[in-house]
Design an enzyme around this catalytic site. Structure first.
Site, PDB file in Angstrom:
ATOM      1  N   LYS A  21     -38.621  31.594 -26.355  1.00 51.57           N
ATOM      2  CA  LYS A  21     -37.963  32.368 -27.420  1.00 51.57           C
ATOM      3  C   LYS A  21     -38.696  32.197 -28.751  1.00 51.57           C
ATOM      4  O   LYS A  21     -38.941  33.183 -29.462  1.00 51.57           O
ATOM      5  CB  LYS A  21     -36.501  31.920 -27.545  1.00 51.57           C
ATOM      6  CG  LYS A  21     -35.705  32.644 -28.606  1.00 51.57           C
ATOM      7  CD  LYS A  21     -34.230  32.687 -28.252  1.00 51.57           C
ATOM      8  CE  LYS A  21     -33.522  31.355 -28.424  1.00 51.57           C
ATOM      9  NZ  LYS A  21     -33.281  31.010 -29.826  1.00 51.57           N
ATOM     10  N   GLY A  94     -30.962  32.710 -35.497  1.00 54.13           N
ATOM     11  CA  GLY A  94     -31.273  31.921 -36.693  1.00 54.13           C
ATOM     12  C   GLY A  94     -32.765  31.931 -36.975  1.00 54.13           C
ATOM     13  O   GLY A  94     -33.204  32.025 -38.130  1.00 54.13           O
ATOM     14  N   GLN A 169     -37.930  26.104 -38.413  1.00 54.67           N
ATOM     15  CA  GLN A 169     -37.624  27.413 -39.008  1.00 54.67           C
ATOM     16  C   GLN A 169     -37.936  27.397 -40.500  1.00 54.67           C
ATOM     17  O   GLN A 169     -38.505  28.353 -41.037  1.00 54.67           O
ATOM     18  CB  GLN A 169     -36.163  27.778 -38.757  1.00 54.67           C
ATOM     19  CG  GLN A 169     -35.880  28.009 -37.270  1.00 54.67           C
ATOM     20  CD  GLN A 169     -34.430  28.297 -36.978  1.00 54.67           C
ATOM     21  OE1 GLN A 169     -33.585  28.233 -37.858  1.00 54.67           O
ATOM     22  NE2 GLN A 169     -34.130  28.605 -35.729  1.00 54.67           N
ATOM     23  N   ASP A 315     -32.865  21.708 -28.984  1.00 49.31           N
ATOM     24  CA  ASP A 315     -32.067  22.745 -28.314  1.00 49.31           C
ATOM     25  C   ASP A 315     -31.571  22.308 -26.936  1.00 49.31           C
ATOM     26  O   ASP A 315     -30.810  23.039 -26.298  1.00 49.31           O
ATOM     27  CB  ASP A 315     -32.895  24.023 -28.167  1.00 49.31           C
ATOM     28  CG  ASP A 315     -33.140  24.695 -29.513  1.00 49.31           C
ATOM     29  OD1 ASP A 315     -32.350  24.458 -30.447  1.00 49.31           O
ATOM     30  OD2 ASP A 315     -34.123  25.443 -29.618  1.00 49.31           O
ATOM     31  N   LYS A 342     -25.958  24.718 -35.344  1.00 52.28           N
ATOM     32  CA  LYS A 342     -26.675  25.629 -34.446  1.00 52.28           C
ATOM     33  C   LYS A 342     -25.792  26.858 -34.181  1.00 52.28           C
ATOM     34  O   LYS A 342     -24.885  27.140 -34.956  1.00 52.28           O
ATOM     35  CB  LYS A 342     -27.070  24.904 -33.159  1.00 52.28           C
ATOM     36  CG  LYS A 342     -28.087  23.798 -33.382  1.00 52.28           C
ATOM     37  CD  LYS A 342     -29.428  24.378 -33.803  1.00 52.28           C
ATOM     38  CE  LYS A 342     -30.444  23.304 -34.096  1.00 52.28           C
ATOM     39  NZ  LYS A 342     -31.662  23.840 -34.712  1.00 52.28           N
TER      40      LYS A 342
HETATM   41  C1  S3P Z   1     -36.656  27.149 -33.728  1.00 53.32           C
HETATM   42  C2  S3P Z   1     -36.422  25.978 -34.394  1.00 53.32           C
HETATM   43  C3  S3P Z   1     -35.238  25.138 -34.167  1.00 53.32           C
HETATM   44  C4  S3P Z   1     -34.502  25.498 -32.882  1.00 53.32           C
HETATM   45  C5  S3P Z   1     -34.372  26.984 -32.723  1.00 53.32           C
HETATM   46  C6  S3P Z   1     -35.736  27.643 -32.678  1.00 53.32           C
HETATM   47  C7  S3P Z   1     -37.864  27.923 -34.033  1.00 53.32           C
HETATM   48  O1  S3P Z   1     -34.343  25.300 -35.247  1.00 53.32           O
HETATM   49  O2  S3P Z   1     -33.234  24.899 -32.839  1.00 53.32           O
HETATM   50  O3  S3P Z   1     -33.676  27.318 -31.528  1.00 53.32           O
HETATM   51  O4  S3P Z   1     -38.211  28.854 -33.261  1.00 53.32           O
HETATM   52  O5  S3P Z   1     -38.497  27.638 -35.049  1.00 53.32           O
HETATM   53  P1  S3P Z   1     -34.447  24.427 -36.608  1.00 53.32           P
HETATM   54  O6  S3P Z   1     -35.686  24.778 -37.297  1.00 53.32           O
HETATM   55  O7  S3P Z   1     -33.222  24.811 -37.388  1.00 53.32           O
HETATM   56  O8  S3P Z   1     -34.416  23.004 -36.148  1.00 53.32           O
END
Ligand code: S3P
Length: 433
Positions: A21, A94, A169, A315, A342
């Protein structure tokens, strides 16, 4: 939709779970902002990543597909996006909202980001703060809740930002805004997080350097279209890794799984608990490590989860909590308060469901203590969270009675075809509309 899982069974066979993803979002983003054509294979045709495609189409990018995981993106260059006529709706994602915030902060046009009921409650102050320091103008509801209304035409300045939380993120958002900023943008993180943005920027010909824990890039460059083969998502593989580890007689081969060292906390933690996982045929594809994973049943024991593994498995905790419920002894998790923000509050959601199924547990502000025991049957809430739903589905392998898993529609955000794939592997699951 709800799942009804009959107790028992084992997982066997050879399976390839859908594409990663995180990488699917990034491939569409960077492909759209590149000059020339980008060919993507292994793309996750899940709802979150499809929203990212739809948002770029709203901004004038031609994207063919996805068809059987393949996409062709005709990039418009970093400055070629068109103003969207409507708010960009990122659904449950998110990652989508936080990475788009970085990209859109650097555009000449105004934009608005919205999402589903869960996303509209998630904290965005963590990206608004650094972007504002760079000169972006972003309005939100109180406490940084969406919608995000982004004013275009701001001149962004490169900054150095010390990330207060370990978040890929936030890191990615700042680096993407940095593409549009004057001068150098750099970050440090309190602990390493997934580095797909850095790797993929490199694949598109953009220099990102990382020395002594400082990750940085200079604004004003260009991205060049490329080919990207996205491996199977280790976060989706996690449900089969846990399922096979807890169900006697299981022996599963998972093909072409992404093995980026910033993502393999689930393997490290399961191995510490006594799991029998072999990493076969390790190889590198398009700058990302990939392998096949063979996992067989093994008796698990509880552990004190090392805190440095937390960001590398962030995750996978819903699945890991099911492993802990089936392990002998106590498992302790600390340093994972991010789980509370989350797609749902995953500590509260898992604690409630585990209690329903008769597993003693004690949630804490930043983790949980789980006593291994006998999983019973019952009806569990998922709080519309895909990973909570899949975790309680695999719990059926070791339950003494049927488990009803409510509200499973969101499973399609990350693992379309989950019910079919895991049933073909041996879980006695029926999906009811
Ligand atoms: C992700 C970062 C993670 C993860 C999310 C995907 C990404 O979140 O939990 O499912 O693709 O950068 P956080 O950056 O909030 O830890």
């Amino acid at each position: 939709m709800k799942f009804v899982v009959q107790p028992g069974g084992q997982l066997t066979g050879e399976h390839r779970v859908p594409g990663d993803k995180s990488m699917s979002h990034r491939a569409v983003m960077l492909g759209s902002l590149a000059e020339g054509t980008t060919e993507v294979t292994g793309f996750l045709e899940g709802e979150d990543a499809l929203r990212t495609i739809a948002a770029f189409r709203q901004m004038g990018v031609a994207i063919d597909g996805p068809e059987a995981g393949s996409l062709t993106i005709t990039g418009v260059g970093l400055h070629g996006l068109a103003a969207p006529q409507q708010a960009l709706d990122l659904g449950n994602a998110g990652t989508g909202m936080r990475l788009f915030a970085g990209i859109l902060a650097g555009q000449t046009f105004n934009s608005e980001l919205i999402g589903d009921a869960s996303l509209m409650q998630r904290p965005m102050g963590r990206v608004i703060n650094p972007l504002s320091k760079m000169g972006a103008r972003i309005e939100s509801l109180s406490e940084g809740r969406p919608p995000l209304v982004i004013s275009g035409g701001q001149d962004l300045q490169g900054i150095h930002y010390d990330l207060p939380i370990a978040s890929a993120q936030v890191k990615s958002c700042v680096l993407l805004a940095g593409l549009y900023a004057k001068g150098r943008t750099s970050i440090t993180e309190p602990a390493p997080t997934r580095d797909h943005t850095e790797r993929m920027l490199g694949g598109f010909g953009y220099d990102v350097d990382s020395t002594n824990g400082v990750i940085g890039l200079d604004g004003g460059g260009r991205l060049v279209g490329t080919s990207i083969d996205i491996p199977a998502d280790v976060s989706s593989a996690a449900f089969l890794l846990v399922g096979a580890s807890i169900a006697p007689g299981s022996d599963v081969l998972l093909k072409h799984v992404g093995m980026n060292p910033t993502r393999v906390g689930v393997l490290n933690i399961l191995t510490l608990m006594g799991a029998d996982i072999s990493v076969l045929n390790p190889r590198e594809i398009g700058g990302e490590p990939v392998a096949d994973l063979q996992v067989r049943y093994a008796p698990l024991h509880g552990i004190d989860i090392p805190e440095d593994e937390v960001p590398l498995a962030i995750d996978e905790f819903p699945a890991l909590f099911i492993a802990a419920a089936c392990a002998s002894g106590t498992t302790i998790l600390r340093g994972a308060s991010e789980l509370r923000v989350k797609e749902s509050d995953r500590i509260a959601a898992m604690a409630e469901g585990l209690s329903t199924l008769g597993i003693k547990n004690e949630p804490t502000s930043d983790g949980i203590v789980i006593e291994g025991g006998q999983l019973g049957g019952g009806s569990v809430n998922t709080f519309h969270d895909h990973r909570i739903a899949m975790a309680f589905a695999v719990a059926g392998l070791r339950a003494s009675a049927a488990i009803e898993v409510l509200d499973c529609d969101h499973v399609a955000t990350s693992f379309p075809g989950f019910a079919e794939l895991i049933s073909s592997a041996g879980l006695k699951l029926d999906a009811h509309r």
